[in-house]
Write a protein that holds these residues in place. Sequence first.
Motif, mmCIF file in Angstrom:
data_model
loop_
_atom_site.group_PDB
_atom_site.id
_atom_site.type_symbol
_atom_site.label_atom_id
_atom_site.label_comp_id
_atom_site.label_asym_id
_atom_site.label_seq_id
_atom_site.Cartn_x
_atom_site.Cartn_y
_atom_site.Cartn_z
ATOM 1 N N VAL A 150 84.141 96.317 91.779
ATOM 2 C CA VAL A 150 83.886 97.757 91.873
ATOM 3 C C VAL A 150 82.768 98.113 90.894
ATOM 4 C CG1 VAL A 150 84.843 100.083 91.647
ATOM 5 C CG2 VAL A 150 86.270 98.227 92.546
ATOM 6 N N LEU A 151 81.600 98.452 91.437
ATOM 7 C CA LEU A 151 80.458 98.826 90.609
ATOM 8 C C LEU A 151 80.510 100.308 90.298
ATOM 9 C CD1 LEU A 151 77.611 96.810 92.358
ATOM 10 C CD2 LEU A 151 79.076 96.121 90.459
ATOM 11 N N GLY A 152 79.998 100.680 89.145
ATOM 12 C CA GLY A 152 80.063 102.068 88.703
ATOM 13 C C GLY A 152 78.772 102.814 88.926
ATOM 14 N N GLY A 153 78.886 104.129 88.842
ATOM 15 C CA GLY A 153 77.736 104.992 89.049
ATOM 16 C C GLY A 153 77.714 106.134 88.065
ATOM 17 N N PHE A 154 77.494 107.340 88.582
ATOM 18 C CA PHE A 154 77.364 108.529 87.742
ATOM 19 C C PHE A 154 78.636 108.820 86.962
ATOM 20 C CE2 PHE A 154 74.112 109.327 90.981
ATOM 21 C CZ PHE A 154 73.040 109.587 90.155
ATOM 22 N N LYS A 160 85.101 111.771 81.615
ATOM 23 C CA LYS A 160 86.441 111.277 81.942
ATOM 24 C C LYS A 160 86.517 110.523 83.263
ATOM 25 C CE LYS A 160 88.760 114.778 79.225
ATOM 26 N NZ LYS A 160 89.699 115.893 79.211
ATOM 27 N N GLN A 161 85.495 110.662 84.095
ATOM 28 C CA GLN A 161 85.509 109.981 85.389
ATOM 29 C C GLN A 161 84.123 109.444 85.708
ATOM 30 O OE1 GLN A 161 86.856 113.161 87.978
ATOM 31 N NE2 GLN A 161 88.925 112.343 87.942
ATOM 32 N N MET A 162 84.109 108.506 86.646
ATOM 33 C CA MET A 162 82.863 107.907 87.086
ATOM 34 C C MET A 162 82.925 107.720 88.591
ATOM 35 S SD MET A 162 81.308 104.206 86.025
ATOM 36 C CE MET A 162 82.870 103.459 86.372
ATOM 37 N N LEU A 163 81.825 107.976 89.252
ATOM 38 C CA LEU A 163 81.728 107.725 90.681
ATOM 39 C C LEU A 163 81.464 106.234 90.871
ATOM 40 C CD1 LEU A 163 81.556 108.917 93.544
ATOM 41 C CD2 LEU A 163 79.095 109.182 93.166
ATOM 42 N N ALA A 164 82.279 105.581 91.696
ATOM 43 C CA ALA A 164 82.099 104.148 91.950
ATOM 44 C C ALA A 164 81.373 103.961 93.273
ATOM 45 C CB ALA A 164 83.454 103.445 91.968
ATOM 46 N N TYR A 165 80.741 102.827 93.424
ATOM 47 C CA TYR A 165 79.943 102.550 94.616
ATOM 48 C C TYR A 165 80.777 102.406 95.880
ATOM 49 C CZ TYR A 165 75.356 101.852 92.534
ATOM 50 O OH TYR A 165 74.149 102.041 91.935
ATOM 51 N N ILE A 169 86.611 107.508 92.880
ATOM 52 C CA ILE A 169 86.464 108.017 91.513
ATOM 53 C C ILE A 169 87.292 107.105 90.617
ATOM 54 C CG2 ILE A 169 87.186 109.889 89.967
ATOM 55 C CD1 ILE A 169 84.834 110.792 91.445
ATOM 56 N N VAL A 170 86.744 106.735 89.476
ATOM 57 C CA VAL A 170 87.462 105.890 88.526
ATOM 58 C C VAL A 170 87.624 106.671 87.226
ATOM 59 C CG1 VAL A 170 87.412 103.741 87.220
ATOM 60 C CG2 VAL A 170 86.493 103.800 89.541
ATOM 61 N N ALA A 171 88.856 106.753 86.730
ATOM 62 C CA ALA A 171 89.100 107.398 85.441
ATOM 63 C C ALA A 171 88.569 106.491 84.344
ATOM 64 C CB ALA A 171 90.590 107.648 85.250
ATOM 65 N N GLY A 175 89.504 101.539 76.482
ATOM 66 C CA GLY A 175 90.336 100.370 76.250
ATOM 67 C C GLY A 175 91.110 99.865 77.449
ATOM 68 N N SER A 176 90.985 100.495 78.617
ATOM 69 C CA SER A 176 91.690 99.977 79.789
ATOM 70 C C SER A 176 90.820 100.125 81.026
ATOM 71 C CB SER A 176 93.028 100.709 79.984
ATOM 72 O OG SER A 176 92.803 102.060 80.294
ATOM 73 N N ILE A 177 91.161 99.345 82.034
ATOM 74 C CA ILE A 177 90.405 99.364 83.285
ATOM 75 C C ILE A 177 90.954 100.472 84.170
ATOM 76 C CG2 ILE A 177 89.856 98.050 85.354
ATOM 77 C CD1 ILE A 177 89.927 95.534 83.583
ATOM 78 N N GLY A 178 90.065 101.348 84.615
ATOM 79 C CA GLY A 178 90.468 102.478 85.446
ATOM 80 C C GLY A 178 90.847 102.045 86.852
ATOM 81 N N ILE A 179 91.726 102.787 87.469
ATOM 82 C CA ILE A 179 92.146 102.519 88.845
ATOM 83 C C ILE A 179 91.348 103.436 89.770
ATOM 84 C CG2 ILE A 179 94.081 102.594 90.471
ATOM 85 C CD1 ILE A 179 95.905 102.142 87.983
ATOM 86 N N PRO A 180 90.593 102.869 90.716
ATOM 87 C CA PRO A 180 89.813 103.702 91.626
ATOM 88 C C PRO A 180 90.728 104.576 92.517
ATOM 89 C CG PRO A 180 89.083 101.428 91.706
ATOM 90 C CD PRO A 180 90.361 101.451 90.924
ATOM 91 N N HIS A 181 90.332 105.830 92.686
ATOM 92 C CA HIS A 181 91.038 106.762 93.562
ATOM 93 C C HIS A 181 90.076 107.248 94.623
ATOM 94 C CE1 HIS A 181 94.522 106.912 90.915
ATOM 95 N NE2 HIS A 181 93.661 106.980 89.917
ATOM 96 N N PRO A 182 90.499 107.240 95.896
ATOM 97 C CA PRO A 182 89.577 107.673 96.958
ATOM 98 C C PRO A 182 89.147 109.126 96.797
ATOM 99 C CG PRO A 182 91.621 106.749 97.855
ATOM 100 C CD PRO A 182 91.790 106.836 96.381
ATOM 101 N N ILE A 183 87.942 109.406 97.246
ATOM 102 C CA ILE A 183 87.433 110.767 97.322
ATOM 103 C C ILE A 183 87.623 111.184 98.772
ATOM 104 C CG2 ILE A 183 85.431 112.273 97.069
ATOM 105 C CD1 ILE A 183 84.267 110.106 95.182
ATOM 106 N N PRO A 184 88.397 112.208 99.051
ATOM 107 C CA PRO A 184 88.627 112.618 100.442
ATOM 108 C C PRO A 184 87.320 112.892 101.172
ATOM 109 C CG PRO A 184 90.070 113.833 98.960
ATOM 110 C CD PRO A 184 89.095 113.077 98.098
ATOM 111 N N GLY A 185 87.188 112.319 102.353
ATOM 112 C CA GLY A 185 86.015 112.560 103.189
ATOM 113 C C GLY A 185 84.820 111.690 102.904
ATOM 114 N N VAL A 186 84.883 110.801 101.894
ATOM 115 C CA VAL A 186 83.769 109.936 101.567
ATOM 116 C C VAL A 186 84.122 108.508 101.979
ATOM 117 C CG1 VAL A 186 82.352 108.972 99.703
ATOM 118 C CG2 VAL A 186 83.040 111.375 99.636
#
Length: 189
Positions: A150-154, A160-165, A169-171, A175-186
Motif C-alpha cells: 500500500v503506497l501512500g499519498g497526500f 492524522k490521515q493519508m490518502l493511499a494509492y 484512507i490510512v490513519a 509507531g504503528s502501521i495504519g489500517i487502510p479504510h475504503p473511501i466510499p465511491g472511490v
Amino acid sequence: ATEARNGKAEDISWHDWDVAKEISKDGQSVLFEDASEAASENYWVAIRRMDGTPPVQLGEGSAGGLSPDGKWAIGIIAGKPGRIMLYPVGPGQPRNVPVEGLERIVNGSSHFVPDGKGITINGSEPGHAARCYFVSVEGGKPVPVTPDGVLGGFVSPDGKQMLAYNGTIVALTPGSIGIPHPIPGVGQD
C-alpha cells in the motif's frame, strides 16, 4: 497545466511532459515534475511562479511536495537504494535526506507532514513489498505507516490521515502501521 486569469485559461507548462504536483499555500507557485526529453533520466523538480516569470529548475528527481512554509521541495530519485533530496525554493543549498535500511525508494507521492519535520516516502525494506514510510527531514531509519503493498499519498492538513494509492484512507498513528479504510465511491484506479 493551465491557470485561469480573468476567466481565461493560460498554459503554464514548461516542456512537453510536465506533471503538476502541488500548488503553494499562497497560490502563487506550482511545483511540478518535468519528465520531458529535456530533463535528465531521473526527471527534474521545478517550480513556476504565477507572475509570468519562467520556471526554475530546482534539481533532479521526481517532484514530491512543498514544505508547509513553502521554502523546500521534495525530490525523489528512485532506485536501489535511491535518494531523497530537499531543494530550496529560494536561496540555499540542496540537502540530502539520508535514509537507513531501505532497499529501494520508488517514485510516487512524497509529502511533508503538517509540522514540516518529516516526510512520507514510498519504498521497500528487504523482505517487504513497497509501502509508505515516514522519515524525519534530518534522515534516519524510516518508520512504516502502511501495510506491504500500500503506497501512500497526500497527508491530511491535521496530519492524522493519508490518502493511499489503492483508493483508501490510512490513519497515521505514530509507531504503528495504519489500517487502510475504503473511501466510499472511490475505486482502486
